[in-house]
Design a protein around this motif. Structure first.
Motif, PDB file in Angstrom:
ATOM      1  N   MET A  59       0.626  -0.938  -0.111  1.00  0.00           N
ATOM      2  CA  MET A  59      -0.062   0.099  -0.069  1.00  0.00           C
ATOM      3  C   MET A  59       0.862   1.100  -0.113  1.00  0.00           C
ATOM      4  N   ARG A  60       0.650   2.017  -0.938  1.00  0.00           N
ATOM      5  CA  ARG A  60       1.479   3.424  -0.911  1.00  0.00           C
ATOM      6  C   ARG A  60       0.668   4.369  -0.046  1.00  0.00           C
ATOM      7  N   PRO A  61       1.537   5.267   0.515  1.00  0.00           N
ATOM      8  CA  PRO A  61       0.743   6.110   1.498  1.00  0.00           C
ATOM      9  C   PRO A  61       0.226   7.049   0.546  1.00  0.00           C
ATOM     10  N   VAL A  62      -0.967   7.546   1.442  1.00  0.00           N
ATOM     11  CA  VAL A  62      -1.732   8.538   0.638  1.00  0.00           C
ATOM     12  C   VAL A  62      -0.923  10.062   0.537  1.00  0.00           C
ATOM     13  N   LYS A  63      -1.191  10.271  -0.876  1.00  0.00           N
ATOM     14  CA  LYS A  63      -0.304  11.564  -1.013  1.00  0.00           C
ATOM     15  C   LYS A  63      -1.248  12.889  -0.691  1.00  0.00           C
ATOM     16  N   VAL A  64      -0.802  13.789   0.137  1.00  0.00           N
ATOM     17  CA  VAL A  64      -1.306  14.925   0.582  1.00  0.00           C
ATOM     18  C   VAL A  64      -0.838  16.359  -0.361  1.00  0.00           C
ATOM     19  N   ASP A  65      -1.908  16.704  -0.918  1.00  0.00           N
ATOM     20  CA  ASP A  65      -1.360  17.643  -1.944  1.00  0.00           C
ATOM     21  C   ASP A  65      -0.963  19.145  -1.082  1.00  0.00           C
ATOM     22  N   ASP A  66      -0.348  20.048  -1.875  1.00  0.00           N
ATOM     23  CA  ASP A  66       0.530  21.216  -1.118  1.00  0.00           C
ATOM     24  C   ASP A  66      -0.915  22.104  -0.533  1.00  0.00           C
ATOM     25  N   GLN A  67      -2.041  22.051  -1.013  1.00  0.00           N
ATOM     26  CA  GLN A  67      -3.122  23.137  -0.707  1.00  0.00           C
ATOM     27  C   GLN A  67      -3.432  22.489   0.707  1.00  0.00           C
ATOM     28  N   GLN A  68      -3.817  21.009   0.996  1.00  0.00           N
ATOM     29  CA  GLN A  68      -4.358  20.414   2.060  1.00  0.00           C
ATOM     30  C   GLN A  68      -3.342  20.478   3.129  1.00  0.00           C
ATOM     31  N   LEU A  69      -1.938  20.324   2.773  1.00  0.00           N
ATOM     32  CA  LEU A  69      -0.834  20.275   3.603  1.00  0.00           C
ATOM     33  C   LEU A  69      -0.737  21.671   4.421  1.00  0.00           C
ATOM     34  N   ILE A  70      -0.842  22.813   3.606  1.00  0.00           N
ATOM     35  CA  ILE A  70      -0.694  24.221   4.294  1.00  0.00           C
ATOM     36  C   ILE A  70      -1.614  24.697   5.143  1.00  0.00           C
ATOM     37  N   GLU A  71      -3.061  24.164   4.346  1.00  0.00           N
ATOM     38  CA  GLU A  71      -4.114  24.468   5.175  1.00  0.00           C
ATOM     39  C   GLU A  71      -4.114  23.638   6.815  1.00  0.00           C
ATOM     40  N   GLY A  72      -3.651  22.327   6.849  1.00  0.00           N
ATOM     41  CA  GLY A  72      -3.723  21.845   7.982  1.00  0.00           C
ATOM     42  C   GLY A  72      -2.607  22.291   8.930  1.00  0.00           C
ATOM     43  N   LEU A  73      -1.413  22.798   8.301  1.00  0.00           N
ATOM     44  CA  LEU A  73      -0.532  23.338   9.198  1.00  0.00           C
ATOM     45  C   LEU A  73      -0.991  24.745   9.772  1.00  0.00           C
ATOM     46  N   ASN A  74      -1.694  25.514   8.868  1.00  0.00           N
ATOM     47  CA  ASN A  74      -2.147  26.752   9.263  1.00  0.00           C
ATOM     48  C   ASN A  74      -3.220  26.588  10.239  1.00  0.00           C
ATOM     49  N   GLN A  75      -4.049  25.574  10.365  1.00  0.00           N
ATOM     50  CA  GLN A  75      -5.115  25.357  11.364  1.00  0.00           C
ATOM     51  C   GLN A  75      -4.210  25.118  12.691  1.00  0.00           C
ATOM     52  N   VAL A  76      -3.313  24.269  12.805  1.00  0.00           N
ATOM     53  CA  VAL A  76      -2.522  23.951  13.926  1.00  0.00           C
ATOM     54  C   VAL A  76      -2.086  25.164  14.368  1.00  0.00           C
ATOM     55  N   PHE A  77      -1.340  26.000  13.728  1.00  0.00           N
ATOM     56  CA  PHE A  77      -0.811  27.358  14.278  1.00  0.00           C
ATOM     57  C   PHE A  77      -1.844  28.072  14.731  1.00  0.00           C
ATOM     58  N   ARG A  78      -2.955  28.244  13.929  1.00  0.00           N
ATOM     59  CA  ARG A  78      -4.095  29.057  14.611  1.00  0.00           C
ATOM     60  C   ARG A  78      -4.491  28.804  15.790  1.00  0.00           C
ATOM     61  N   THR A  79      -4.662  27.311  16.087  1.00  0.00           N
ATOM     62  CA  THR A  79      -5.321  26.933  17.392  1.00  0.00           C
ATOM     63  C   THR A  79      -4.060  26.950  18.393  1.00  0.00           C
ATOM     64  N   LYS A  80      -2.935  26.603  18.247  1.00  0.00           N
ATOM     65  CA  LYS A  80      -1.871  26.285  19.146  1.00  0.00           C
ATOM     66  C   LYS A  80      -0.821  27.509  19.379  1.00  0.00           C
ATOM     67  N   GLY A  81      -0.800  28.197  18.377  1.00  0.00           N
ATOM     68  CA  GLY A  81       0.422  29.066  18.278  1.00  0.00           C
ATOM     69  C   GLY A  81       1.778  28.498  17.950  1.00  0.00           C
ATOM     70  N   TYR A  82       2.770  29.453  17.688  1.00  0.00           N
ATOM     71  CA  TYR A  82       3.984  28.692  17.395  1.00  0.00           C
ATOM     72  C   TYR A  82       4.644  27.856  18.590  1.00  0.00           C
ATOM     73  N   GLU A  83       4.818  28.382  19.542  1.00  0.00           N
ATOM     74  CA  GLU A  83       5.457  27.575  20.808  1.00  0.00           C
ATOM     75  C   GLU A  83       4.621  26.546  21.024  1.00  0.00           C
ATOM     76  N   GLY A  84       3.251  26.512  21.155  1.00  0.00           N
ATOM     77  CA  GLY A  84       2.402  25.515  21.483  1.00  0.00           C
ATOM     78  C   GLY A  84       2.209  24.463  20.534  1.00  0.00           C
ATOM     79  N   ALA A  85       2.691  24.565  19.282  1.00  0.00           N
ATOM     80  CA  ALA A  85       2.480  23.599  18.046  1.00  0.00           C
ATOM     81  C   ALA A  85       3.540  22.491  18.183  1.00  0.00           C
ATOM     82  N   SER A  86       3.342  21.078  18.410  1.00  0.00           N
ATOM     83  CA  SER A  86       4.448  20.298  18.519  1.00  0.00           C
ATOM     84  C   SER A  86       4.457  19.776  17.090  1.00  0.00           C
ATOM     85  N   LEU A  87       5.765  19.224  16.804  1.00  0.00           N
ATOM     86  CA  LEU A  87       5.931  18.704  15.554  1.00  0.00           C
ATOM     87  C   LEU A  87       5.124  17.641  15.121  1.00  0.00           C
TER      88      LEU A  87
END
Length: 193
Positions: free
Chosen positions: A8-36
């Motif tokens: 099974m190949r891993p599901v690809k994440v397109d750039d738009q989904q990727l950045i929107e997901g990252l954006n949402q984590v920073f929105r809710t957690k902030g820079y210091e609060g967001a873990s890798l």
């Protein structure tokens, strides 16, 4: 032949989904609060894949999110404000609707605010300042089209930014997005009255 042994190949994440997901984590957690780990999960990636895409780590991820935010503001607000194929009132309505969509009618936080908390200003301060100056400049230029005096137009542009950011904080704290929606109505009145 065993058909169940296919890799099974891993599901690809397109750039738009990727950045929107990252954006949402920073929105809710902030820079210091967001873990890798949270950033990887929000992006729909394994931690190793996140490192592969952002080898310089969290700072590079934050810069990518800020770049995405800048592009969004340019494409959805500033380009509309400058589009003279539509009248100023129509452009204002489109921009206010886009602001409402960006912040889910006041239920979302601004990523600029989230990334400016704690240690974020030391890392992203110049980029955040540049984005805020861009907002003020575009809305000032737009106010001039309404025949506003330059001083008044600048004041309204600054007050609009302050009002949007402040109403997001208060709306979220009080779980009452009507405060944000009222702010958008006030901005409309700045230009229409």
């Amino acid at each position: 032949m065993n058909y169940f042994c296919a890799v099974m190949r891993p599901v690809k994440v397109d750039d738009q989904q990727l950045i929107e997901g990252l954006n949402q984590v920073f929105r809710t957690k902030g820079y210091e609060g967001a873990s890798l780990n949270e950033l990887a999960e929000g992006a729909g990636l394994k931690k190793a894949s996140l490192y592969h895409r952002f080898p310089e780590g969290k700072k590079q991820i934050g810069l990518a999110v800020l770049s995405y935010s800048s592009d969004w503001l340019t494409n959805n607000l500033y380009t509309v404000l400058l589009d003279r194929s539509k009248g100023p009132k129509e452009r204002l309505e489109i921009v206010l609707q886009k602001i409402s969509e960006l912040y889910d009618e006041g239920k979302e936080t601004c990523v600029l605010r989230s990334l400016s908390m704690e240690g974020g200003m030391e890392i992203f301060g110049e980029k955040i300042k540049s984005e805020m100056k861009s907002w003020i400049q575009h809305f000032t230029d737009f106010g001039l089209e309404f025949g506003l005096d330059e001083k008044i137009s600048l004041k309204i542009a600054k007050q609009g930014l302050i009002s949007v950011q402040g109403s997001l904080v208060v709306s979220n704290a009080m779980s009452d997005n009507s405060l944000f929606l009222d702010t958008l109505e006030e901005i409309r009145k700045y230009y229409m009255d």
